[in-house]
Write a protein that holds these residues in place. Structure first.
Motif, PDB file in Angstrom:
ATOM      1  N   ALA A 179      53.513  70.370  55.831  1.00 31.17           N
ATOM      2  CA  ALA A 179      52.736  70.657  54.628  1.00 31.17           C
ATOM      3  C   ALA A 179      51.294  70.881  55.064  1.00 31.17           C
ATOM      4  O   ALA A 179      50.915  70.555  56.187  1.00 31.17           O
ATOM      5  CB  ALA A 179      52.823  69.478  53.652  1.00 31.17           C
ATOM      6  N   MET A 180      50.484  71.416  54.169  1.00 28.59           N
ATOM      7  CA  MET A 180      49.067  71.635  54.478  1.00 28.59           C
ATOM      8  C   MET A 180      48.220  70.674  53.647  1.00 28.59           C
ATOM      9  O   MET A 180      48.394  70.558  52.437  1.00 28.59           O
ATOM     10  CB  MET A 180      48.666  73.075  54.175  1.00 28.59           C
ATOM     11  N   GLN A 181      47.315  70.000  54.322  1.00 24.74           N
ATOM     12  CA  GLN A 181      46.427  69.028  53.694  1.00 24.74           C
ATOM     13  C   GLN A 181      44.983  69.516  53.849  1.00 24.74           C
ATOM     14  O   GLN A 181      44.592  69.963  54.920  1.00 24.74           O
ATOM     15  CB  GLN A 181      46.591  67.687  54.396  1.00 24.74           C
ATOM     16  N   GLN A 182      44.224  69.405  52.776  1.00 26.17           N
ATOM     17  CA  GLN A 182      42.799  69.740  52.823  1.00 26.17           C
ATOM     18  C   GLN A 182      41.984  68.524  52.426  1.00 26.17           C
ATOM     19  O   GLN A 182      42.248  67.910  51.392  1.00 26.17           O
ATOM     20  CB  GLN A 182      42.454  70.894  51.894  1.00 26.17           C
ATOM     21  N   VAL A 183      41.033  68.176  53.261  1.00 27.49           N
ATOM     22  CA  VAL A 183      40.047  67.154  52.926  1.00 27.49           C
ATOM     23  C   VAL A 183      38.739  67.906  52.778  1.00 27.49           C
ATOM     24  O   VAL A 183      38.256  68.538  53.722  1.00 27.49           O
ATOM     25  CB  VAL A 183      39.957  66.059  54.011  1.00 27.49           C
TER      26      VAL A 183
ATOM     27  N   LYS B 141      38.271  70.279  56.025  1.00 27.10           N
ATOM     28  CA  LYS B 141      39.223  70.134  57.120  1.00 27.10           C
ATOM     29  C   LYS B 141      40.626  70.398  56.568  1.00 27.10           C
ATOM     30  O   LYS B 141      41.090  69.692  55.670  1.00 27.10           O
ATOM     31  CB  LYS B 141      39.135  68.722  57.700  1.00 27.10           C
ATOM     32  N   ILE B 142      41.271  71.423  57.117  1.00 30.24           N
ATOM     33  CA  ILE B 142      42.627  71.766  56.708  1.00 30.24           C
ATOM     34  C   ILE B 142      43.534  71.536  57.905  1.00 30.24           C
ATOM     35  O   ILE B 142      43.299  72.081  58.981  1.00 30.24           O
ATOM     36  CB  ILE B 142      42.709  73.220  56.226  1.00 30.24           C
ATOM     37  N   THR B 143      44.551  70.688  57.700  1.00 31.14           N
ATOM     38  CA  THR B 143      45.450  70.347  58.791  1.00 31.14           C
ATOM     39  C   THR B 143      46.896  70.381  58.319  1.00 31.14           C
ATOM     40  O   THR B 143      47.175  70.213  57.138  1.00 31.14           O
ATOM     41  CB  THR B 143      45.159  68.945  59.363  1.00 31.14           C
TER      42      THR B 143
ATOM     43  N   GLY C 156      39.386  67.179  43.878  1.00 31.27           N
ATOM     44  CA  GLY C 156      38.353  67.939  44.560  1.00 31.27           C
ATOM     45  C   GLY C 156      38.040  67.467  45.967  1.00 31.27           C
ATOM     46  O   GLY C 156      37.422  68.185  46.750  1.00 31.27           O
ATOM     47  N   VAL C 157      38.465  66.273  46.318  1.00 29.04           N
ATOM     48  CA  VAL C 157      38.194  65.727  47.646  1.00 29.04           C
ATOM     49  C   VAL C 157      39.382  65.903  48.582  1.00 29.04           C
ATOM     50  O   VAL C 157      39.225  66.165  49.764  1.00 29.04           O
ATOM     51  CB  VAL C 157      37.820  64.226  47.537  1.00 29.04           C
TER      52      VAL C 157
END
Length: 183
Positions: A36-40, A46-48, A143-144
């Protein structure tokens, strides 16, 4: 051939008008669909890629509506629990909402507690590898922090390897033990 036509030939596990067979069933993400793709969203977002193991347990069905429980773990962290409420149309289209139990989520920033938004997953019932599956897409967060994932959710049962050796976890808990901690 439409959903209704495909489903009618499947006997107890497939009537497009009566999905009551889903009550008491468990669903999981097989290994190949864990990414999956996670964005912080910090100063420099940071997208991991992460692994997202999600489990469902359906407790009620009536007139196309499903109610159940969800347990999700990102990258092998502790499972977080959510309530599921959603629907499956006669055409096999699925829409499920996931609401954190107690209205909080422990994951947006590790070690903190924050109010969490609910998640919406959309998809359809399909045949995958000869079995009924939920082909789903979801994006949730705030949003975070947010997470986007698509997967074939496959059924798991006691006796299946996935029941006791769940992909994306350390294998120390069976599916029913994970849900024993729900709520």
């Amino acid at each position: 051939m439409g959903w209704r036509d495909r489903a009618e030939g499947d006997g107890a596990q497939g009537s497009a008008d009566d999905l009551s067979w889903l009550v008491g069933t468990y669903w999981y993400v097989p290994t190949e669909y864990l990414p999956a793709m996670q964005q912080v969203n910090v100063t420099e977002p940071k997208i991991t890629q992460v692994n997202d193991q999600t489990l469902w347990y359906f407790t009620e069905y009536s007139n196309g509506y499903l109610v159940g429980q969800c347990a999700a773990s990102v990258d092998g962290d502790d499972f977080e629990y959510q309530s599921i409420v959603g629907s499956v149309t006669p055409e096999g289209t699925v829409c499920l909402s996931f609401t954190p139990v107690g209205g909080i989520s422990l994951h947006p920033v590790r070690g903190s507690v924050s109010v969490a938004n609910f998640i919406v997953g959309q998809g359809k019932m399909v045949k995958h590898q000869g079995e009924w599956a939920f082909l789903m897409q979801m994006t949730g967060g705030n949003g975070v922090y947010n997470l986007t994932h698509w997967a074939y959710m496959m059924q798991t049962r006691p006796g299946d390897q996935s029941w006791t050796n769940l992909p994306g976890t350390d294998g120390s808990q069976s599916v029913d033990e994970i849900f024993a901690d729900w709520g």
